[in-house]
Scaffold this motif. Structure first.
Motif, PDB file in Angstrom:
ATOM      1  N   ARG A 139       0.813  -1.216   0.000  1.00 56.80           N
ATOM      2  CA  ARG A 139       0.000   0.000   0.000  1.00 56.80           C
ATOM      3  C   ARG A 139       0.854   1.277   0.000  1.00 56.80           C
ATOM      4  N   ALA A 140       1.952   1.266   0.774  1.00 56.31           N
ATOM      5  CA  ALA A 140       2.777   2.468   0.891  1.00 56.31           C
ATOM      6  C   ALA A 140       3.343   2.900  -0.462  1.00 56.31           C
ATOM      7  N   ASP A 141       3.560   1.933  -1.382  1.00 54.35           N
ATOM      8  CA  ASP A 141       4.140   2.262  -2.688  1.00 54.35           C
ATOM      9  C   ASP A 141       3.084   2.710  -3.690  1.00 54.35           C
ATOM     10  N   ALA A 142       1.835   2.460  -3.387  1.00 54.44           N
ATOM     11  CA  ALA A 142       0.789   2.650  -4.401  1.00 54.44           C
ATOM     12  C   ALA A 142       0.445   4.125  -4.590  1.00 54.44           C
ATOM     13  N   VAL A 143      -0.134   4.392  -5.741  1.00 55.95           N
ATOM     14  CA  VAL A 143      -0.646   5.724  -6.052  1.00 55.95           C
ATOM     15  C   VAL A 143      -1.791   6.029  -5.086  1.00 55.95           C
ATOM     16  N   ARG A 144      -1.935   7.318  -4.699  1.00 53.43           N
ATOM     17  CA  ARG A 144      -3.048   7.665  -3.804  1.00 53.43           C
ATOM     18  C   ARG A 144      -4.344   7.805  -4.606  1.00 53.43           C
ATOM     19  N   THR A 145      -5.469   7.502  -3.977  1.00 52.68           N
ATOM     20  CA  THR A 145      -6.753   7.577  -4.679  1.00 52.68           C
ATOM     21  C   THR A 145      -6.966   8.959  -5.293  1.00 52.68           C
TER      22      THR A 145
ATOM     23  N   ALA B 286      -5.172  -0.839  -3.166  1.00 50.75           N
ATOM     24  CA  ALA B 286      -3.804  -0.395  -3.444  1.00 50.75           C
ATOM     25  C   ALA B 286      -2.955  -1.505  -4.051  1.00 50.75           C
ATOM     26  N   ASP B 287      -3.354  -2.737  -3.861  1.00 52.45           N
ATOM     27  CA  ASP B 287      -2.529  -3.850  -4.359  1.00 52.45           C
ATOM     28  C   ASP B 287      -3.410  -5.086  -4.531  1.00 52.45           C
TER      29      ASP B 287
ATOM     30  N   GLY C  30      -7.258   2.034 -10.544  1.00 51.21           N
ATOM     31  CA  GLY C  30      -6.385   3.181 -10.819  1.00 51.21           C
ATOM     32  C   GLY C  30      -5.121   3.264  -9.992  1.00 51.21           C
ATOM     33  N   ARG C  31      -5.128   2.711  -8.783  1.00 52.35           N
ATOM     34  CA  ARG C  31      -3.919   2.817  -7.943  1.00 52.35           C
ATOM     35  C   ARG C  31      -2.877   1.758  -8.311  1.00 52.35           C
ATOM     36  N   LEU C  32      -3.281   0.771  -9.091  1.00 56.27           N
ATOM     37  CA  LEU C  32      -2.327  -0.264  -9.511  1.00 56.27           C
ATOM     38  C   LEU C  32      -1.794   0.128 -10.889  1.00 56.27           C
TER      39      LEU C  32
ATOM     40  N   ILE D   2      -8.540  -8.597 -13.229  1.00 57.25           N
ATOM     41  CA  ILE D   2      -7.147  -8.703 -13.698  1.00 57.25           C
ATOM     42  C   ILE D   2      -6.329  -7.699 -12.896  1.00 57.25           C
ATOM     43  N   THR D   3      -5.302  -8.183 -12.202  1.00 60.06           N
ATOM     44  CA  THR D   3      -4.496  -7.266 -11.392  1.00 60.06           C
ATOM     45  C   THR D   3      -3.126  -7.023 -12.010  1.00 60.06           C
ATOM     46  N   GLU D   4      -2.669  -7.980 -12.790  1.00 55.57           N
ATOM     47  CA  GLU D   4      -1.323  -7.847 -13.347  1.00 55.57           C
ATOM     48  C   GLU D   4      -1.267  -8.545 -14.699  1.00 55.57           C
TER      49      GLU D   4
END
Ligand code: FAD
Length: 562
Positions: free
Chosen positions: A4-10, A124-125, A172-174, A284-286
């Motif tokens: 989560r810490a690495d992810a883009v903020r909403t 976030a992930d 969007g955060r991924l 789909i996440t990746e």
């Protein structure tokens, strides 16, 4: 994996404006294109110079149905994704209700919402996606994955009579490129990455994915995969179905993993089932995609052909030859007229050169009303691009085509991502402009082209409006190509009824004349009525069986495709 810490903020997730394409403050203008207003007047009878505009409602005037998500459920989701990342405000729910089809835009401008999502979540992930999915399925809620919201096949909207809580799961955060396997030319990328973010991250290390749909700026990798998208340079890089090598898909109970391998005989291919699944098989996440070194040269050349027959014959011969272009595209005479009318006013030497070219073509016996504009692109090393061009030129000459250099191609390449704004410009003036596209074998392309013009013409007559149809061929294959149609007319009293009459006539003409119902926009709700004619009753039965077995509760984007 990224946490989560690495992810883009909403708050940093970008969305298009609620009422139309793209971002606020950008739009189409015709004042610097002197031929555009006369062209539109002649084509559909709309007088742009009269300056009449239809009013767009203010967001505060819309009657947005209240969220039906119980507070406890929203709290549960917030507990998973963190405070502020599960939202129920009207704007968020409206932005996540529709894609950007003409039907979507007409309804949203009219404040028509049969059903909106009840809550929008921004995980976030992948771990958070999994927890959201488990919580939603446990609560028997509906999950609709959201990428860029750019689809035009009705792939996002919750069904009007959906009684369950609807969760829009925004990826969007991924948006990160996670890893590049330089030896294999493979990149692992999070599914929510939008085109420009994804290419910028790849370009930093000298790579490109080569997937550039016209919607590139506002569509996501996951969305491309989920709709079986195709980009402008597909002749070189392939459609998304060719580009995708590996996948991670979150489903209730775990992650479906397709490892990245160049090819496999483990059929029926689950990878292929996920490509085009429009959210029905999970989230789909990746995606692991094949990537290429950024080409040394990337050139698009323009050519004129005497008529569509000559142009199509040249495109077919190029597809069957040793030439390996990145783009082959030819506009029919109507679309060529439109392209010329949307050019900015030329001045001085350029104007004289254009006039000289037209005089020359007339002298050669060309009817300028039948003339067709074509673009052929080449990418790669200097020597490769040069050699490919000379091979293509030979074929073009054989079919009496005339090269006009790189100028128009460069202009087209720069402007193509702005073209979508024309639809909003027309809607603001009470007119429809929309598209339908198909693919067919070379032997049937001319027949499909004629059948669509005929069907659209009869549909315009039926609705009593002056209509305009234009088309181009793009995305060539060994056995055929895509035909892409644009249609336009000024609305009468029943905009969506009139739109349906024209759109249905064109879709029916596709299947009747031997084409598919869509080459790259997917099925959604919009094209579902023709699926059986496209893939047969048994084909639909297999597809229904797949979705029924994979998602027995019907929680994942139900009723899309079949
Ligand atoms: P969305 O619209 O957000 O979603 C589309 C579908 O995919 C939905 O069913 C959604 O649930 C599902 N989905 C999205 N993300 C995921 C995920 N991570 N996991 C599972 N399911 C997911 N298409 C082309 O192929 N080529 C073009 O040149 C092209 N040009 C266009 C031009 C314009 C002006 C417009 C409006 C559209 C165009 N499109 C084009 C169509 C559209 O951009 C594509 O369908 C695109 O692939 C949709 O991606 P998205 O991220 O916007 O998906």
């Amino acid at each position: 994996p990224l946490r989560r810490a690495d992810a883009v903020r909403t708050g940093d997730v970008k969305h298009m404006k609620w009422w139309g394409w793209g971002v606020e403050g950008v739009g189409f203008h015709h004042e610097d294109k002197p031929d555009f207003a006369p062209f539109v007047l002649k084509a559909v009878g709309l007088d742009l110079l009269a300056g009449k505009r239809t009013e767009r409602p203010d967001f505060s005037e819309l009657k947005v149905p209240a969220s039906r998500a119980p507070e406890t459920f929203v709290k549960l989701l917030s507990g998973i994704v963190g405070d502020g990342n599960a939202v129920v405000d009207d704007m968020s729910r409206v932005v996540h209700t529709y894609g950007k089809s003409l039907r979507d835009l007409v309804r949203i401008r009219a404040g028509e919402f049969a059903r909106t999502p009840d809550v929008v979540v921004y995980p976030a992930d992948e771990a958070e996606v999994q927890m959201v999915v488990e919580a939603a399925v446990e609560a028997d809620a509906v999950i609709i994955p959201f990428g860029g919201g750019s689809n035009i096949a009705g792939s996002l909207e919750p069904h009007a009579d959906e009684s369950r809580v609807v969760v829009s799961l925004d990826l969007g955060r991924l948006s990160r490129v996670l890893e590049i396997d330089a030896e294999s030319g493979l990149a692992r990328i999070q599914a929510g990455a939008l085109g420009p973010d994804l290419e910028a991250q790849l370009n930093r290390d000298g790579w490109t994915m080569g997937h550039f749909p016209d919607s590139f700026t506002h569509s996501s990798l996951g969305g491309w995969v989920a709709t079986r998208s195709s980009g402008m340079q597909s002749d070189k890089y392939g459609d998304i179905a060719d580009i995708v090598k590996g996948l991670r898909v979150v489903r209730a109970g775990g992650v479906l993993v397709i490892r990245a391998v160049p090819s496999a005989s483990t059929g029926p291919s689950v990878r292929e089932m996920v490509v085009g699944s429009e959210g029905r098989l999970g989230v789909i996440t990746e995606v692991t995609v094949q990537v290429h070194r950024c080409p040394e040269r990337r050139d698009i050349y323009a050519y004129f052909f005497k008529n569509l027959d000559h142009g199509l014959a040249a495109m077919q011969e190029i597809a069957e030859s040793d030439v390996s272009p990145s783009v082959t595209r030819i506009s029919d005479a109507h679309e060529t007229g439109f392209s010329l009318a949307t050019s900015k006013e030329s001045k001085g030497i350029q104007k004289m050169a254009q006039a000289g070219l037209m005089a020359y073509l007339k002298k050669r016996g060309w009817n300028l009303d039948e003339m067709c504009l074509s673009f052929i692109g080449f990418e790669g090393g200097e020597a490769h691009a040069k050699r490919q061009k000379s091979l293509a030129d030979r074929i073009v000459r054989k079919h009496h085509g005339i090269g006009v250099g790189k100028g128009p191609g460069a202009l087209y390449d720069q402007k193509k991502f702005d073209t979508p704004y024309i639809r909003d410009f027309l809607l603001d003036r009470g007119a429809a402009g929309d598209v339908s596209e198909t693919a067919g074998p070379w032997s049937k392309l001319r027949g499909i082209h004629a059948a669509v013009y005929d069907a659209a013409g009869r549909a315009y007559e039926k609705i009593g409006r002056k209509g305009w149809t234009m088309s181009h061929m793009s995305h060539s294959y060994h056995s055929g190509a895509c035909l892409y149609f644009t249609f336009a007319f000024v609305f009468g009293d029943d905009p969506l009824g009139e739109y349906d009459t024209v759109k249905r006539a064109i879709q029916q003409a596709f299947v009747d004349a031997g084409g598919t119902i869509s080459h790259h926009h997917g099925v959604g709700l919009e094209h579902a009525p023709w699926l059986e004619e496209d893939i047969s009753t048994q084909g639909v039965a297999v597809m229904s069986g797949l979705f029924g077995a994979a998602d027995p509760g019907g929680n994942f984007n139900p009723r899309k495709i079949v």
